[in-house]
Design a protein around this motif. Structure first.
Motif, short mmCIF file in Angstrom:
data_model
loop_
_atom_site.label_atom_id
_atom_site.label_comp_id
_atom_site.label_asym_id
_atom_site.label_seq_id
_atom_site.Cartn_x
_atom_site.Cartn_y
_atom_site.Cartn_z
N PHE A 1 9.03 9.11 7.45
CA PHE A 1 8.48 8.25 6.40
C PHE A 1 9.51 7.19 5.99
CE2 PHE A 1 7.72 7.23 1.91
CZ PHE A 1 6.43 6.73 2.01
N ASN A 2 10.76 7.62 5.78
CA ASN A 2 11.81 6.67 5.41
C ASN A 2 12.03 5.62 6.52
OD1 ASN A 2 12.27 7.77 2.89
ND2 ASN A 2 13.85 9.18 3.64
N SER B 1 0.84 -1.20 0.00
CA SER B 1 0.00 0.00 0.00
C SER B 1 0.88 1.25 0.00
CB SER B 1 -0.91 -0.02 1.22
OG SER B 1 -1.63 1.17 1.32
N THR B 2 1.94 1.22 0.79
CA THR B 2 2.86 2.35 0.83
C THR B 2 3.52 2.55 -0.53
OG1 THR B 2 3.30 1.96 3.17
CG2 THR B 2 4.90 3.29 1.99
N LEU B 3 3.95 1.44 -1.12
CA LEU B 3 4.59 1.53 -2.44
C LEU B 3 3.62 2.03 -3.51
CD1 LEU B 3 6.83 -1.69 -2.49
CD2 LEU B 3 7.51 0.68 -2.03
N ARG B 4 2.35 1.57 -3.43
CA ARG B 4 1.34 2.04 -4.39
C ARG B 4 1.12 3.55 -4.25
NH1 ARG B 4 -1.16 -2.95 -3.46
NH2 ARG B 4 -2.40 -2.13 -1.76
N TYR B 5 1.08 4.01 -3.02
CA TYR B 5 0.91 5.45 -2.78
C TYR B 5 2.06 6.22 -3.41
CZ TYR B 5 0.59 9.94 -0.47
OH TYR B 5 0.52 11.29 -0.23
N LYS C 1 1.64 6.14 -7.23
CA LYS C 1 0.55 6.99 -7.73
C LYS C 1 0.89 8.47 -7.60
CE LYS C 1 -3.36 3.91 -6.95
NZ LYS C 1 -4.58 3.70 -6.18
N HIS C 2 1.50 8.84 -6.52
CA HIS C 2 1.74 10.26 -6.28
C HIS C 2 3.14 10.68 -6.70
CE1 HIS C 2 -1.69 9.32 -3.67
NE2 HIS C 2 -2.09 10.54 -4.01
N GLY C 3 3.89 9.75 -7.15
CA GLY C 3 5.24 10.08 -7.60
C GLY C 3 6.16 10.34 -6.43
N ARG C 4 7.34 9.89 -6.54
CA ARG C 4 8.29 10.11 -5.44
C ARG C 4 9.18 11.29 -5.83
NH1 ARG C 4 10.41 6.98 -1.01
NH2 ARG C 4 12.45 7.77 -0.51
N THR C 5 8.83 12.38 -5.29
CA THR C 5 9.63 13.57 -5.53
C THR C 5 10.92 13.40 -4.73
OG1 THR C 5 7.58 14.79 -5.56
CG2 THR C 5 9.59 16.08 -5.49
N THR C 6 11.97 13.81 -5.29
CA THR C 6 13.23 13.65 -4.57
C THR C 6 13.18 14.47 -3.29
OG1 THR C 6 14.28 15.51 -5.69
CG2 THR C 6 14.53 13.33 -6.71
N GLU C 7 13.88 13.97 -2.33
CA GLU C 7 13.89 14.63 -1.03
C GLU C 7 14.50 16.02 -1.13
OE1 GLU C 7 15.73 12.02 1.81
OE2 GLU C 7 14.35 10.40 1.31
N LEU D 1 11.10 23.75 5.87
CA LEU D 1 12.18 22.85 5.49
C LEU D 1 12.45 21.85 6.61
CD1 LEU D 1 14.82 22.71 3.34
CD2 LEU D 1 15.90 23.35 5.49
N LEU D 2 12.51 22.31 7.83
CA LEU D 2 12.76 21.42 8.98
C LEU D 2 11.59 20.45 9.19
CD1 LEU D 2 14.38 23.92 11.52
CD2 LEU D 2 15.50 22.12 10.20
N VAL D 3 10.38 20.97 9.03
CA VAL D 3 9.20 20.11 9.19
C VAL D 3 9.20 19.04 8.10
CG1 VAL D 3 6.67 20.04 9.05
CG2 VAL D 3 7.80 21.83 10.38
N ARG D 4 9.43 19.44 6.84
CA ARG D 4 9.48 18.46 5.75
C ARG D 4 10.60 17.44 5.98
NH1 ARG D 4 8.42 21.76 0.10
NH2 ARG D 4 6.21 22.18 0.49
N SER D 5 11.73 17.91 6.39
CA SER D 5 12.88 17.03 6.65
C SER D 5 12.51 16.01 7.75
CB SER D 5 14.08 17.86 7.08
OG SER D 5 15.14 17.02 7.44
N PHE D 6 11.85 16.51 8.80
CA PHE D 6 11.44 15.62 9.90
C PHE D 6 10.48 14.54 9.39
CE2 PHE D 6 8.25 14.67 13.16
CZ PHE D 6 9.06 14.11 14.14
#
Length: 188
Positions: A79-80, A43-47, A50-56, A69-74
């Motif tokens: 997620f990883n 399910s995680t991989l399908r998500y 579908k939504h594309g994995r934008t580079t970090e 930036l800090l919130v996204r990084s966190f």
């Protein structure tokens, strides 16, 4: 003693079968847990697909402020870590499932060995019973033969005693007759 040993072995074999049932149940539970983990990971991989994995880096650089930036990084780290944790759980469940399968196979092997031993002991016991039955029948025949011989010897003894009694009676009669004849010749 052999029958008691056979009963004990049968009880042990029944315990092994119960152990097999428990291991099989545990195996089913582990398989369900593994299937659920795999489904969650898929399910995680399908998500992501579908939504594309934008580079970090792109997510971090498109942040409008250092705080975002800090919130996204966190959240990216979370997620990883979650994805890695999912993989680790799947691998651990697969290892546990394989170990349980090995245990099940070993237990089934022990059960088969116990069944073979029980069959062998049962056959030995049955052979002993047959030998005992055969010996018992032979002994009965011997007893019957001895009783027949005893009866025959008693009949022969009775016949001999009867013949001796007749001979003694005949001897006694002849002696009396001889005495009577001798007494009669003395009188004359």
């Amino acid at each position: 003693l052999q029958e008691e040993r056979l009963r004990q072995m049968s009880r042990e074999q029944a315990q092994i079968e119960e152990e097999i049932t428990l291991i099989e149940q545990n195996l089913l539970d582990l398989q369900r847990q593994l299937d659920a983990l795999i489904e969650e990971y898929q399910s995680t991989l399908r998500y992501l697909y579908k939504h594309g994995r934008t580079t970090e880096l792109a997510l971090l650089f498109t942040s409008s402020s250092v705080n975002k930036l800090l919130v996204r990084s966190f959240y990216l780290e979370k997620f990883n870590a979650h994805v890695e944790e999912q993989m680790a759980e799947i691998e651990a469940k697969q290892a546990e499932l394989e170990q349980t399968n090995r245990e099940l196979e070993q237990t089934r092997q022990r059960n088969e060995e116990a069944l073979v031993t029980i069959r062998r002991e049962s056959e030995n016991l049955e052979q002993q019973r047959q030998r005992q039955q055969q010996l018992s029948e032979e002994l009965k025949e011997d007893v019957e033969n001895l009783e027949q011989q005893k009866t025959l010897q008693e009949q022969q003894r009775d016949n001999l005693m009867s013949t001796m009694d007749r001979l003694i009676a005949e001897e006694e009669r002849l002696r009396r007759a001889a005495n009577s004849a001798a007494a009669g010749s003395e009188e004359a």
